[in-house]
Design a protein around this motif. Structure first.
Motif, PDB file in Angstrom:
ATOM      1  N   TYR A 263      26.424  50.236  38.499  1.00 42.98           N
ATOM      2  CA  TYR A 263      26.569  50.044  39.942  1.00 42.98           C
ATOM      3  C   TYR A 263      25.353  49.343  40.545  1.00 42.98           C
ATOM      4  O   TYR A 263      25.450  48.755  41.621  1.00 42.98           O
TER       5      TYR A 263
ATOM      6  N   PRO B  83      23.545  48.404  45.835  1.00 40.60           N
ATOM      7  CA  PRO B  83      24.911  48.623  45.377  1.00 40.60           C
ATOM      8  C   PRO B  83      25.682  49.472  46.359  1.00 40.60           C
ATOM      9  O   PRO B  83      25.114  50.259  47.105  1.00 40.60           O
ATOM     10  N   LYS B  84      27.005  49.337  46.352  1.00 38.37           N
ATOM     11  CA  LYS B  84      27.823  50.109  47.261  1.00 38.37           C
ATOM     12  C   LYS B  84      27.926  51.564  46.829  1.00 38.37           C
ATOM     13  O   LYS B  84      28.057  52.450  47.646  1.00 38.37           O
ATOM     14  N   ARG B  85      27.901  51.803  45.526  1.00 41.08           N
ATOM     15  CA  ARG B  85      28.062  53.160  45.024  1.00 41.08           C
ATOM     16  C   ARG B  85      27.153  53.369  43.840  1.00 41.08           C
ATOM     17  O   ARG B  85      26.778  52.450  43.154  1.00 41.08           O
TER      18      ARG B  85
ATOM     19  N   ASP C 240      38.653  54.871  48.318  1.00 41.59           N
ATOM     20  CA  ASP C 240      37.418  55.577  47.986  1.00 41.59           C
ATOM     21  C   ASP C 240      37.668  56.907  47.283  1.00 41.59           C
ATOM     22  O   ASP C 240      37.730  57.972  47.884  1.00 41.59           O
TER      23      ASP C 240
ATOM     24  N   ARG D  54      38.850  47.750  39.309  1.00 43.02           N
ATOM     25  CA  ARG D  54      39.821  48.368  40.204  1.00 43.02           C
ATOM     26  C   ARG D  54      40.288  49.680  39.611  1.00 43.02           C
ATOM     27  O   ARG D  54      40.663  49.747  38.439  1.00 43.02           O
TER      28      ARG D  54
ATOM     29  N   THR E 221      40.397  52.045  44.646  1.00 49.42           N
ATOM     30  CA  THR E 221      38.997  51.688  44.874  1.00 49.42           C
ATOM     31  C   THR E 221      38.684  50.426  44.084  1.00 49.42           C
ATOM     32  O   THR E 221      39.046  50.319  42.916  1.00 49.42           O
ATOM     33  N   GLN E 222      37.993  49.486  44.721  1.00 54.89           N
ATOM     34  CA  GLN E 222      37.603  48.256  44.050  1.00 54.89           C
ATOM     35  C   GLN E 222      36.108  48.020  44.215  1.00 54.89           C
ATOM     36  O   GLN E 222      35.537  48.322  45.257  1.00 54.89           O
ATOM     37  N   TRP E 223      35.498  47.470  43.172  1.00 57.89           N
ATOM     38  CA  TRP E 223      34.066  47.203  43.198  1.00 57.89           C
ATOM     39  C   TRP E 223      33.726  46.228  42.076  1.00 57.89           C
ATOM     40  O   TRP E 223      34.603  45.786  41.329  1.00 57.89           O
ATOM     41  N   TYR E 224      32.438  45.897  41.948  1.00 59.13           N
ATOM     42  CA  TYR E 224      31.950  45.086  40.837  1.00 59.13           C
ATOM     43  C   TYR E 224      30.936  45.892  40.036  1.00 59.13           C
ATOM     44  O   TYR E 224      30.093  46.592  40.604  1.00 59.13           O
TER      45      TYR E 224
ATOM     46  N   ASP F 288      23.514  46.480  41.184  1.00 62.53           N
ATOM     47  CA  ASP F 288      24.106  45.150  40.995  1.00 62.53           C
ATOM     48  C   ASP F 288      23.116  43.999  41.029  1.00 62.53           C
ATOM     49  O   ASP F 288      23.502  42.850  41.224  1.00 62.53           O
TER      50      ASP F 288
ATOM     51  N   ARG G  85      28.522  39.958  36.563  1.00 61.93           N
ATOM     52  CA  ARG G  85      29.332  41.019  37.132  1.00 61.93           C
ATOM     53  C   ARG G  85      30.760  40.959  36.588  1.00 61.93           C
ATOM     54  O   ARG G  85      31.221  39.919  36.121  1.00 61.93           O
TER      55      ARG G  85
END
Length: 294
Positions: A120, A280-282, A6, A191, A207-210, A122, A187
């Motif tokens: 972000y 979304p996560k972020r 993060d 990374r 940090t990883q996300w889509y 999504d 999506r």
């Protein structure tokens, strides 16, 4: 080597990489406001992050409201402001798709969200709710400057970009990878690795996300559905004299949006529109214009 996750929890290192274009960005935004909008002094920054643009805008006498999902970023943003700037700035926690402030309705001259933070969000429902909510806050003639990368669904190789920065004695190396776009799921896997090394430090922050994906046609449809018209388009070069030409292959886009008075789009509070959204996560991380190595 100490491993962490993060990068939003480490705003000082985050800014070492992404805080290099601040003055140019605010110059560009002010010119857009004067050319396409009201030229007024009330600005809004969704996903304001560590506050670099908030600080610069407020130093120019502008009133700024900013929000972000990350408390660490907001804390960093508050610390960087002088007492005089704090009187012109209001910061608080919120998600992009649910921000609401009744005192701002119809009061914002310019809203802005640059460098792909918008991706972000999504789902189509979440993106639409964000646009509708922002639209409701704009003055008549106000504009929303929204920057993000479009997607080439035919891309056959992952993309990679690398930057190097410095924080005191600490060296920061940033490597970001975007995997192949998943067209049906809309999506792309992302990374980021921040390697921070110094006299008493060796960190790897991964940090990883889509990111949600948009073709030009998909973005245009979303804007129409949210009752926004595109007044102009630019790239992340932030050159006011170089608008995007029709048929351009550039994927980095800055859209100048304005509420369409002739749009039948529903009120942002219309029931049932957001029931299917996945949060979304972020909503605080930029994705800068790219120098790609493959």
């Amino acid at each position: 080597m100490e491993k962490r996750t993060d990068w939003y929890e480490h705003p000082q290192y985050y800014e070492a990489i992404f805080g290099t274009d601040t003055v140019r960005e605010v110059d560009f935004l002010q010119t857009l406001s004067e050319r396409f909008g009201t030229g007024g002094k009330q600005w809004l920054e969704p996903a304001c992050g560590a506050g670099r643009l908030v600080e610069e805008a407020s130093s120019r006498g502008l009133r700024v409201v900013g929000y972000d999902i990350s408390e660490a970023m907001l804390a960093h943003a508050r610390k960087r402001l002088t007492p005089a700037q704090r009187r012109r700035v209001k910061l608080g926690p919120s998600r992009m798709e649910s921000f609401a402030d009744p005192s701002l309705e119809g009061q914002v001259d310019l809203a802005h969200c640059l460098v792909s933070t918008f991706r972000y969000l999504d789902s189509e429902a979440a993106a639409r709710q964000h646009l509708l909510g922002t639209r409701r806050l704009l003055k008549p003639g106000g504009i929303y400057v929204l920057g993000f990368h479009l997607t080439d669904y035919a891309r056959a190789r992952p993309e990679h970009e690398r930057w190097v920065g410095q924080v005191g004695e600490d060296r920061v190396v940033c490597n970001t990878n975007e995997g192949l776009p998943e067209q049906r799921a809309r999506r792309s896997p992302m990374r980021n690795r921040l390697r921070v090394t110094g006299p008493d430090k060796d960190w790897l922050i991964e940090t990883q996300w889509y990111f949600r994906t948009y073709s030009n046609a998909q973005a245009a449809k979303l804007f129409r559905d949210a009752g926004m018209r595109v007044l102009a388009g630019y790239t992340f070069d932030y050159d006011i004299n170089a608008p995007v030409e029709r048929g351009s292959l550039r994927l980095d886009r800055v859209f100048v949006l304005q509420p369409d008075p002739e749009s039948p789009s529903a009120d942002p509070a219309e029931p049932g529109r957001a029931s299917a959204r996945k949060a979304p996560k972020r909503a605080s991380t930029p994705q800068k214009s790219r120098k790609i190595s493959r």
